[in-house]
Write a protein that holds these residues in place. Structure first.
Motif, PDB file in Angstrom:
ATOM      1  N   GLY A   2       0.803  -1.377   0.049  1.00  0.00           N
ATOM      2  CA  GLY A   2       0.152  -0.120  -0.065  1.00  0.00           C
ATOM      3  C   GLY A   2       0.852   1.240  -0.101  1.00  0.00           C
ATOM      4  O   GLY A   2       2.107   1.026  -0.140  1.00  0.00           O
ATOM      5  N   ASN A   3      -0.095   2.310   0.237  1.00  0.00           N
ATOM      6  CA  ASN A   3       1.000   3.653   0.256  1.00  0.00           C
ATOM      7  C   ASN A   3       0.846   4.370   1.551  1.00  0.00           C
ATOM      8  O   ASN A   3       0.971   5.667   1.578  1.00  0.00           O
ATOM      9  CB  ASN A   3       0.364   4.691  -0.736  1.00  0.00           C
ATOM     10  N   SER A  43      -1.864   4.548   3.601  1.00  0.00           N
ATOM     11  CA  SER A  43      -3.302   4.975   3.775  1.00  0.00           C
ATOM     12  C   SER A  43      -4.004   4.524   4.975  1.00  0.00           C
ATOM     13  O   SER A  43      -4.873   5.018   5.571  1.00  0.00           O
ATOM     14  CB  SER A  43      -4.469   4.863   2.541  1.00  0.00           C
ATOM     15  N   ASN A  44      -3.781   3.159   5.178  1.00  0.00           N
ATOM     16  CA  ASN A  44      -4.620   2.270   6.221  1.00  0.00           C
ATOM     17  C   ASN A  44      -5.921   2.585   6.341  1.00  0.00           C
ATOM     18  O   ASN A  44      -6.404   2.805   7.468  1.00  0.00           O
ATOM     19  CB  ASN A  44      -3.741   2.749   7.351  1.00  0.00           C
ATOM     20  N   ASP A  45      -6.470   2.623   5.101  1.00  0.00           N
ATOM     21  CA  ASP A  45      -7.899   2.644   4.974  1.00  0.00           C
ATOM     22  C   ASP A  45      -8.797   1.288   4.770  1.00  0.00           C
ATOM     23  O   ASP A  45      -8.081   0.503   4.176  1.00  0.00           O
ATOM     24  CB  ASP A  45      -8.236   4.002   4.242  1.00  0.00           C
ATOM     25  N   ALA A  79      -7.958  -0.081   1.437  1.00  0.00           N
ATOM     26  CA  ALA A  79      -6.618  -0.820   1.396  1.00  0.00           C
ATOM     27  C   ALA A  79      -7.136  -2.136   1.839  1.00  0.00           C
ATOM     28  O   ALA A  79      -6.403  -3.212   1.380  1.00  0.00           O
ATOM     29  CB  ALA A  79      -5.624  -0.276   2.243  1.00  0.00           C
ATOM     30  N   LYS A 128       6.249   4.929   1.941  1.00  0.00           N
ATOM     31  CA  LYS A 128       5.050   4.914   3.046  1.00  0.00           C
ATOM     32  C   LYS A 128       4.390   3.671   2.679  1.00  0.00           C
ATOM     33  O   LYS A 128       3.988   3.124   1.524  1.00  0.00           O
ATOM     34  CB  LYS A 128       3.977   6.100   2.778  1.00  0.00           C
ATOM     35  N   ASN A 184       1.272   0.332   4.292  1.00  0.00           N
ATOM     36  CA  ASN A 184       0.207   0.178   5.230  1.00  0.00           C
ATOM     37  C   ASN A 184       0.806  -0.886   6.314  1.00  0.00           C
ATOM     38  O   ASN A 184       1.854  -1.628   6.069  1.00  0.00           O
ATOM     39  CB  ASN A 184      -0.759  -0.581   4.484  1.00  0.00           C
ATOM     40  N   ASN A 205      -5.410  -0.571  12.371  1.00  0.00           N
ATOM     41  CA  ASN A 205      -5.970  -0.258  11.077  1.00  0.00           C
ATOM     42  C   ASN A 205      -6.987  -1.270  10.454  1.00  0.00           C
ATOM     43  O   ASN A 205      -7.028  -2.337  11.079  1.00  0.00           O
ATOM     44  CB  ASN A 205      -4.653   0.012  10.469  1.00  0.00           C
TER      45      ASN A 205
END
Length: 168
Positions: free
Chosen positions: A53-54, A56-58, A61, A98, A100, A115
């Motif tokens: 991922g990047n 974002s931890n959303d 993802a 960055k 996740n 997360n």
């Protein structure tokens, strides 16, 4: 440049074939694993690293990780390996990328954040027992996996991404 002792070996080469027992796939192997599984069903296939991922931890993802899990198991993987268990609040890896993680720890305040991908893995881990075996299913493979647990139970896990009931 080639290493002097390395050479490419054809997986069908009669001399080399006896040494091929399996293959590991990092996240970018998602396009290759369906082909290898079909052409070489005797090989043991392993997933070695999820897409990081990047940072974002959303939930987007987490949904992508769910897709990865379904995809790799549907195409013969014997496992799924998540990459980062814990990162600091910047989400930055030691090499400056960055990513996740399941858990984020704020190094200044010591606050721990679980997360969305943590909850995905926790949910899967709750129903799957060590030694569970993937069951092949027909239907919507991007949203459904099933496993036979060693105790004889079956764990079927699915996601409905629609805002209404859906028949699977």
């Amino acid at each position: 440049p080639k290493h002097p002792k390395w050479r490419l070996v054809n997986i069908d080469d009669a001399k080399a074939k006896k040494y091929w027992m399996g293959a590991g796939y990092q996240w970018d192997g998602k396009g290759a694993i369906p082909y290898i599984n079909k052409e070489y069903p005797h090989l043991k296939l392993y997933h070695t690293e999820a897409e990081c991922g990047n940072g974002s931890n959303d939930w987007g993802a987490a949904e992508h990780t769910w897709w990865q899990i379904c995809h790799y198991f549907r195409h013969g993987a014997r496992n799924f390996q998540y990459w980062n268990m814990v990162l600091d609040h910047t989400g930055e890896s030691p090499w400056g990328w960055k990513q996740n993680s399941l858990v984020t720890v704020n190094t200044e305040t010591k606050q721990v954040t679980y997360n969305p991908e943590y909850y995905l893995m926790k949910h899967l881990g709750h129903y799957l027992q060590p030694g569970a075996h993937y069951l092949s299913l027909e239907g919507d493979g991007d949203n459904l996996v099933a496993f036979a647990n060693p105790d004889g139970t079956t764990a079927m896990l699915l996601v409905n991404r629609d805002n209404q009931p859906k028949r699977l």
